[in-house]
Motif scaffolding. Structure first.
Motif, short mmCIF file in Angstrom:
data_model
loop_
_atom_site.label_atom_id
_atom_site.label_comp_id
_atom_site.label_asym_id
_atom_site.label_seq_id
_atom_site.Cartn_x
_atom_site.Cartn_y
_atom_site.Cartn_z
N GLU A 45 8.40 -7.88 -4.09
CA GLU A 45 8.30 -9.07 -3.24
C GLU A 45 7.40 -10.13 -3.88
O GLU A 45 7.67 -11.33 -3.76
CB GLU A 45 7.79 -8.69 -1.86
N TYR A 46 6.34 -9.69 -4.57
CA TYR A 46 5.45 -10.64 -5.24
C TYR A 46 6.22 -11.41 -6.32
O TYR A 46 6.06 -12.63 -6.45
CB TYR A 46 4.25 -9.92 -5.85
N ARG A 47 7.04 -10.70 -7.06
CA ARG A 47 7.87 -11.36 -8.09
C ARG A 47 8.83 -12.36 -7.47
O ARG A 47 9.20 -13.34 -8.12
CB ARG A 47 8.65 -10.31 -8.88
N GLU B 161 4.98 -9.40 -14.09
CA GLU B 161 6.34 -9.58 -14.61
C GLU B 161 6.68 -8.60 -15.72
O GLU B 161 7.85 -8.39 -16.02
CB GLU B 161 6.52 -11.02 -15.12
N THR B 162 5.67 -8.00 -16.35
CA THR B 162 5.94 -7.12 -17.48
C THR B 162 6.00 -5.64 -17.09
O THR B 162 6.33 -4.81 -17.93
CB THR B 162 4.88 -7.31 -18.58
N ARG C 116 4.77 1.60 -1.21
CA ARG C 116 4.32 0.27 -0.76
C ARG C 116 3.97 -0.60 -1.95
O ARG C 116 4.20 -1.81 -1.95
CB ARG C 116 3.13 0.40 0.19
N GLY C 117 3.41 0.01 -3.00
CA GLY C 117 3.10 -0.74 -4.22
C GLY C 117 4.34 -1.27 -4.90
O GLY C 117 4.37 -2.41 -5.37
N ALA C 118 5.38 -0.44 -4.95
CA ALA C 118 6.64 -0.88 -5.56
C ALA C 118 7.24 -2.04 -4.78
O ALA C 118 7.65 -3.05 -5.35
CB ALA C 118 7.63 0.29 -5.61
#
Length: 194
Positions: free
Chosen positions: A13-15, A63-64, A6-8
């Motif tokens: 999706e956040y990106r 992003e990193t 779920r974290g991945a």
């Protein structure tokens, strides 16, 4: 779907500008981070700030993070490091501080008006006994039980990552740890099951 998966998904999706999965991930992972931080010795009052700081740092570095599958591991490592830093800072501040007699509250904590003094005293003594007995458990048991207590649905993969165990051993070990805790509580004459 595990907490790590779920974290991945939340990170990807956040990106992409979608926050629904990320909000759910924050809700699900925060109790685990909270117990990682508290397990490192951070005071309850300070733990909330430390966990919030870990989330802020995660967003800043979203992003990193090269591998989205590493999102949960990144959070756990960051939580441990932030906790260590907070504990060092608290110890340094305590070493520098010398309270004056006027700064010491001799009256102590006033119980909640809704709870009578007898009940408050009994609950306080019960909690002290439980934590004293809990402290006698092996470190791995304390880690597992903190993580399990933190979540509605414990994620054994996340617990395995925090404790360094195999995923298949978490459930069995949890059961053994609970049995050890109960045996220790049964040995304590002051403890009564209710």
């Amino acid at each position: 779907m595990t907490l790590g998966e779920r974290g991945a998904r939340a990170l990807v999706e956040y990106r992409e500008g979608r926050t629904g999965a990320f909000e759910a991930f924050v809700r699900d992972a925060t109790p685990l981070l909270w117990h990682v931080v508290r397990g490192q010795g951070v005071a309850r009052e300070q733990a909330e700030d430390v966990v919030q700081g870990v989330w802020v740092s995660f967003v800043r570095h979203a992003e990193t993070i090269r591998e989205p599958q590493a999102a949960l591991a990144w959070l756990l490592v960051s939580a441990r490091r932030a906790a260590w830093s907070a504990v060092r800072g608290t110890r340094a501040a305590a070493a520098r501080a010398r309270p004056l007699p006027d700064d010491i509250d001799e009256a102590g904590e006033v119980p909640d008006a809704g709870v009578g003094p007898e009940r408050h005293l009994l609950e306080t003594e019960r909690d002290r006994t439980l934590w004293r007995v809990f402290a006698r458990l092996p470190e791995r048991c304390r880690q597992i039980l903190r993580c399990v207590a933190a979540a509605d649905r414990p994620d054994y993969r996340a617990i395995a990552e925090v404790t360094g165990m195999k995923v298949t051993a978490v459930g069995v070990t949890r059961g053994r740890c609970l049995a050890k805790l109960r045996a220790l509580l049964d040995q304590d004459d002051r403890w009564e099951w209710s």
